[in-house]
Design a protein around this motif. Structure first.
Motif, PDB file in Angstrom:
ATOM      1  N   GLU A   1      -3.021  -4.779   9.522  1.00  0.00           N
ATOM      2  CA  GLU A   1      -1.868  -6.246   8.536  1.00  0.00           C
ATOM      3  C   GLU A   1      -2.212  -5.138   7.237  1.00  0.00           C
ATOM      4  OE1 GLU A   1      -4.864  -9.947   8.578  1.00  0.00           O
ATOM      5  OE2 GLU A   1      -6.049  -8.926   6.572  1.00  0.00           O
ATOM      6  N   VAL A   2      -1.376  -5.334   6.176  1.00  0.00           N
ATOM      7  CA  VAL A   2      -1.079  -4.945   4.987  1.00  0.00           C
ATOM      8  C   VAL A   2      -1.189  -6.624   3.986  1.00  0.00           C
ATOM      9  CG1 VAL A   2       0.546  -4.566   3.728  1.00  0.00           C
ATOM     10  CG2 VAL A   2       0.961  -3.609   6.133  1.00  0.00           C
TER      11      VAL A   2
ATOM     12  N   HIS B   1     -12.815  -6.089   9.550  1.00  0.00           N
ATOM     13  CA  HIS B   1     -12.116  -4.866   8.512  1.00  0.00           C
ATOM     14  C   HIS B   1     -13.135  -4.092   8.476  1.00  0.00           C
ATOM     15  CE1 HIS B   1     -12.512  -7.137   4.861  1.00  0.00           C
ATOM     16  NE2 HIS B   1     -11.666  -7.993   5.693  1.00  0.00           N
ATOM     17  N   GLY B   2     -12.970  -2.974   7.724  1.00  0.00           N
ATOM     18  CA  GLY B   2     -13.851  -1.573   7.535  1.00  0.00           C
ATOM     19  C   GLY B   2     -14.655  -2.162   6.491  1.00  0.00           C
TER      20      GLY B   2
ATOM     21  N   SER C   1      -0.749  -4.593  -0.328  1.00  0.00           N
ATOM     22  CA  SER C   1       0.269  -3.035   0.354  1.00  0.00           C
ATOM     23  C   SER C   1      -0.970  -2.205   0.937  1.00  0.00           C
ATOM     24  CB  SER C   1       0.954  -2.457  -1.455  1.00  0.00           C
ATOM     25  OG  SER C   1       1.945  -3.357  -1.523  1.00  0.00           O
ATOM     26  N   ARG C   2      -1.977  -2.145   1.050  1.00  0.00           N
ATOM     27  CA  ARG C   2      -2.265  -1.071   2.244  1.00  0.00           C
ATOM     28  C   ARG C   2      -2.601  -1.965   3.354  1.00  0.00           C
ATOM     29  NH1 ARG C   2      -7.729   0.462  -1.765  1.00  0.00           N
ATOM     30  NH2 ARG C   2      -8.128   1.608   0.375  1.00  0.00           N
ATOM     31  N   LEU C   3      -2.936  -0.330   4.131  1.00  0.00           N
ATOM     32  CA  LEU C   3      -3.210  -1.259   6.252  1.00  0.00           C
ATOM     33  C   LEU C   3      -4.772  -1.944   6.021  1.00  0.00           C
ATOM     34  CD1 LEU C   3      -2.147  -1.757   8.488  1.00  0.00           C
ATOM     35  CD2 LEU C   3      -2.774   0.946   8.842  1.00  0.00           C
ATOM     36  N   ARG C   4      -4.058  -2.986   6.508  1.00  0.00           N
ATOM     37  CA  ARG C   4      -6.306  -3.508   7.028  1.00  0.00           C
ATOM     38  C   ARG C   4      -6.284  -3.341   8.304  1.00  0.00           C
ATOM     39  NH1 ARG C   4      -8.778  -8.028   4.216  1.00  0.00           N
ATOM     40  NH2 ARG C   4      -8.490  -6.739   2.216  1.00  0.00           N
TER      41      ARG C   4
END
Length: 114
Positions: free
Chosen positions: A64-65, A22-23, A68-71
Motif C-alpha cells: 500500500e502507499v 510491514h517492516g 507517498s511511500r510504498l509499504r
C-alpha cells in the motif's frame, strides 16, 4: 537435520507468525518479543526478509502507499511456520537438557526449583 536459525531470523518469523506486518512493525515487534535485547536496523531486517523470501519462508502479503511511500506487508508461509515450529522444538529440547543438568549440579533455575 536443519540448521539452527539465527536469533534475528527466529524473531522475524515469530513476529510474522501472529499476523502480516510491514517492516517497521516487524522491527518493533521483534524489540517487544525480545524485551528490548534485539533491535533490528532496517538494513538487517530487509536482508533477513529477502533471504526468507528466497527460501520460501515468508512472502509479500500486500502493498500500500502511505504518505507517498510504498509499504510492503509480509506474512509467514506454511513452510515458514513449519520451520519455526521445528526451531521451537529444538530450542525447547536444548533448554530442557541444560536445565536438568544445572539442577543436578545444584544451580537454581529461574522459574523452577533449585
Amino acid at each position: 537435520m536443519t540448521e539452527a536459525l539465527r536469533e534475528p531470523t527466529f524473531l522475524v518469523l515469530t513476529a510474522l507468525a501472529d499476523q502480516p506486518q510491514h517492516g517497521y512493525g516487524v522491527m518493533e515487534d521483534v524489540r517487544r518479543i525480545s524485551e528490548g535485547r534485539v533491535r533490528l536496523r532496517a538494513g538487517t531486517l530487509y536482508a533477513v526478509l529477502d533471504r526468507l523470501r528466497e527460501e520460501g519462508l515468508v512472502e509479500v502479503d500486500r502493498e500500500e502507499v502511505v504518505q507517498s511511500r510504498l509499504r510492503r506487508y509480509y506474512r509467514i508461509t506454511g513452510l515458514g511456520a513449519q520451520r519455526l515450529a521445528e526451531e521451537v522444538t529444538r530450542l525447547r529440547s536444548n533448554a530442557t537438557a541444560a536445565s536438568a543438568r544445572l539442577r543436578r549440579s545444584g544451580f537454581a533455575i529461574e522459574g523452577g526449583p533449585a
